[in-house]
Design an enzyme around this catalytic site. Sequence first.
Site, PDB file in Angstrom:
ATOM      1  N   GLY A  10      -2.289  -3.028   1.453  1.00 55.17           N
ATOM      2  CA  GLY A  10      -1.686  -4.175   0.777  1.00 55.17           C
ATOM      3  C   GLY A  10      -2.413  -5.472   1.077  1.00 55.17           C
ATOM      4  N   ASP A  11      -2.929  -5.598   2.303  1.00 51.02           N
ATOM      5  CA  ASP A  11      -3.678  -6.801   2.666  1.00 51.02           C
ATOM      6  C   ASP A  11      -4.988  -6.875   1.884  1.00 51.02           C
ATOM      7  OD1 ASP A  11      -1.649  -7.183   4.531  1.00 51.02           O
ATOM      8  OD2 ASP A  11      -2.760  -6.143   6.104  1.00 51.02           O
ATOM      9  N   GLY A  40      -0.302   1.881  -8.022  1.00 51.33           N
ATOM     10  CA  GLY A  40      -1.070   0.660  -8.227  1.00 51.33           C
ATOM     11  C   GLY A  40      -0.259  -0.610  -8.146  1.00 51.33           C
ATOM     12  N   SER A  49       3.276  -4.279  -5.337  1.00 50.34           N
ATOM     13  CA  SER A  49       2.575  -3.072  -4.906  1.00 50.34           C
ATOM     14  C   SER A  49       3.479  -1.870  -5.136  1.00 50.34           C
ATOM     15  CB  SER A  49       2.207  -3.160  -3.421  1.00 50.34           C
ATOM     16  OG  SER A  49       1.255  -4.160  -3.196  1.00 50.34           O
ATOM     17  N   GLY A  97       2.469   1.360  -4.382  1.00 52.98           N
ATOM     18  CA  GLY A  97       1.886   2.490  -3.666  1.00 52.98           C
ATOM     19  C   GLY A  97       0.808   3.166  -4.501  1.00 52.98           C
TER      20      GLY A  97
END
Length: 311
Positions: free
Chosen positions: A250-251, A224, A219, A221
């Site tokens: 993120g989940d 992408g 990830s 931020g």
Amino acid sequence: MIVTVTLNAALDLTYKVPALVSHTSHRVTEVTERAGGKGLNVARVLAALGHDVTVTGFAGGDTGRTLRDHLAGVPGVRDGLRPVAGATRRTLAVVDARTGDTTQLNEPGPTVSPAEWAGFLTSYEELLADDDVTAVALCGSLPPGVPVGAYALLVRAARAAAVPVLLDTSGEPLRRGVAARPDIVKPNADELAELTGAHEPSQATRDARRRGAHAVVASLGPDGLLARTLEGTWHAKPPGPVHGNPTGAGDSAVAGLLSGLVRHLPWPDRLSRAVALSAATVAAPVAGEFDAAVYEEVLPKVAITGTPTAA
């Protein structure tokens, strides 16, 4: 059925204030309470995408009972949490309505006894033996009392059962878990740098694969996701910045990756789904949910660059 493991589940409380100012009192304008922890967030998004999900991990005390009551109202999610004597932790997110910034306070979680851990391992192996299980996600921090090598043990059990496994954690549990060769790991840039010592994402994802992961999805931020896999390397980027609360983004990306995995989508399509869900979560008014309209709008606009591995 997809199984998500949340060893350190939480009751998430979100407070909204007009403006967060240090050393002052605040009047809360809005309060939201929901079942949380990374794996439970993943499960909620997967269920919204039409998947059957079983959540497991630990829940205890009055907080745990409240968490399970919230789970009972989520269609498509089955509660397979194990009871513990200690109380499930709470997390508090304070959202500044003026700026959209979020301040997060996370409790450590209950101490899990050796007997409670052994009982969880038994139930986990029983879940893996179910022919309907198509993938497992191991998510989040470890509560006190759970061995630091817990995720490595759970990865090996999933691989022995021929169930694809995704690992999303940090620190020493990530380092040990990667060595057990999970199918996918999904660290953020800081977690990846801590794991490998490399701060350049391309080099760091390469190093993480060398440590054992079959695929690494980092990830980045607002930039992408960067994926380095057996099939190739790709960078998936949203069409533009999304303003809102990033909690749970993120989940949602993990949910997108798992959804694409069990539906046998090619990697670029999995990444597009993950990036769009992440953006839609930032845009949602409640932390950890996703805005379906934003998801549908962003999905076809995700920019994918990269190349497949030559055969």
